[in-house]
Design an enzyme around this catalytic site. Sequence first.
Site, PDB file in Angstrom:
ATOM      1  N   SER A  96      49.129 -37.056  42.407  1.00  0.00           N
ATOM      2  CA  SER A  96      47.997 -37.606  41.658  1.00  0.00           C
ATOM      3  C   SER A  96      47.508 -38.906  42.309  1.00  0.00           C
ATOM      4  O   SER A  96      47.061 -38.890  43.446  1.00  0.00           O
ATOM      5  CB  SER A  96      48.399 -37.797  40.193  1.00  0.00           C
ATOM      6  N   ASP A 221      44.516 -27.419  36.072  1.00  0.00           N
ATOM      7  CA  ASP A 221      44.584 -28.883  36.023  1.00  0.00           C
ATOM      8  C   ASP A 221      43.370 -29.456  35.292  1.00  0.00           C
ATOM      9  O   ASP A 221      42.230 -29.245  35.705  1.00  0.00           O
ATOM     10  CB  ASP A 221      44.661 -29.435  37.453  1.00  0.00           C
ATOM     11  N   HIS A 249      48.135 -30.164  35.496  1.00  0.00           N
ATOM     12  CA  HIS A 249      48.357 -31.277  36.417  1.00  0.00           C
ATOM     13  C   HIS A 249      49.832 -31.370  36.792  1.00  0.00           C
ATOM     14  O   HIS A 249      50.171 -31.665  37.933  1.00  0.00           O
ATOM     15  CB  HIS A 249      47.878 -32.563  35.743  1.00  0.00           C
TER      16      HIS A 249
END
Length: 269
Positions: A96, A221, A249
């Site tokens: 991320s 996601d 995610h």
Amino acid sequence: MGRYVQVEPNVKVYVEDIGEGTPVLFLHGWPVNYKMFEYQLNVLPKHGIRTIAMDFRGYGLSDKPSTGYDYDRMADDVRAVIDDLGLTDAVLAGFSMGGAIAAHYMARHQGHGISKLALLSAAAPVFTQREGYPYGLTPEELNEQIIEPIFEDRAKLLDTFGGMFFAKEHSKPFMNWFHALGMEASSYGTISSAMALRDEDLRGELETIQVPTAIFHGKKDEICPFEFAEQMHQAIPSAELVVFEESGHGAFYDELEKYNAELIRFIQS
């Protein structure tokens, strides 16, 4: 074992370093810390992989200064860790926000010490919409949905954010643990990093990445839409795209066995 690395005169970051073999340096996402990789730290060392994970400044066990949350400084902190540990031919694996910083590191430091790159649900090339990039939240939506609520009730915001993280339903104790990771961060570091996510733009940098690269991304996601992965795949000449059809995610836990198997394959290939 754990250790601290001096990255600035008054700032130290925490590094967990387990096992022997091919070194892999994990960079965590917003707003958690190195402990998010628990389910990789448990497995990878058994496969001859030296598994290293750092806490960014402001997070987990690292020092929590009031400044230094832009991608340049965070990438420089990564460089300090790589140099302190004497890493060469390492795999850099960023999740991320950590994925965006890993990609920026490759451009800013010319891939120093890194032979492979893993971009894990990466917040790249850009986290928010702008001209020519219609993916993700608008900067205004990020302000309204993420930054402003931190000032009002950070615990509630992180609970809401955590609820978007996974595509599968996981146990309440697991979700409580994951929420607690976010609360270990400094509030001001959490805010400043969210502003960096909103403002930083890595377009034009990804094309410079020359090492073998794996893009891990969940098809479901909701935080870094799958279009991010497609954009990265197009931009990075050496990239392969590993799709997690059942994951959000948090593919690292939604499809844990496949995730670890694909990581090991990529690291050892």
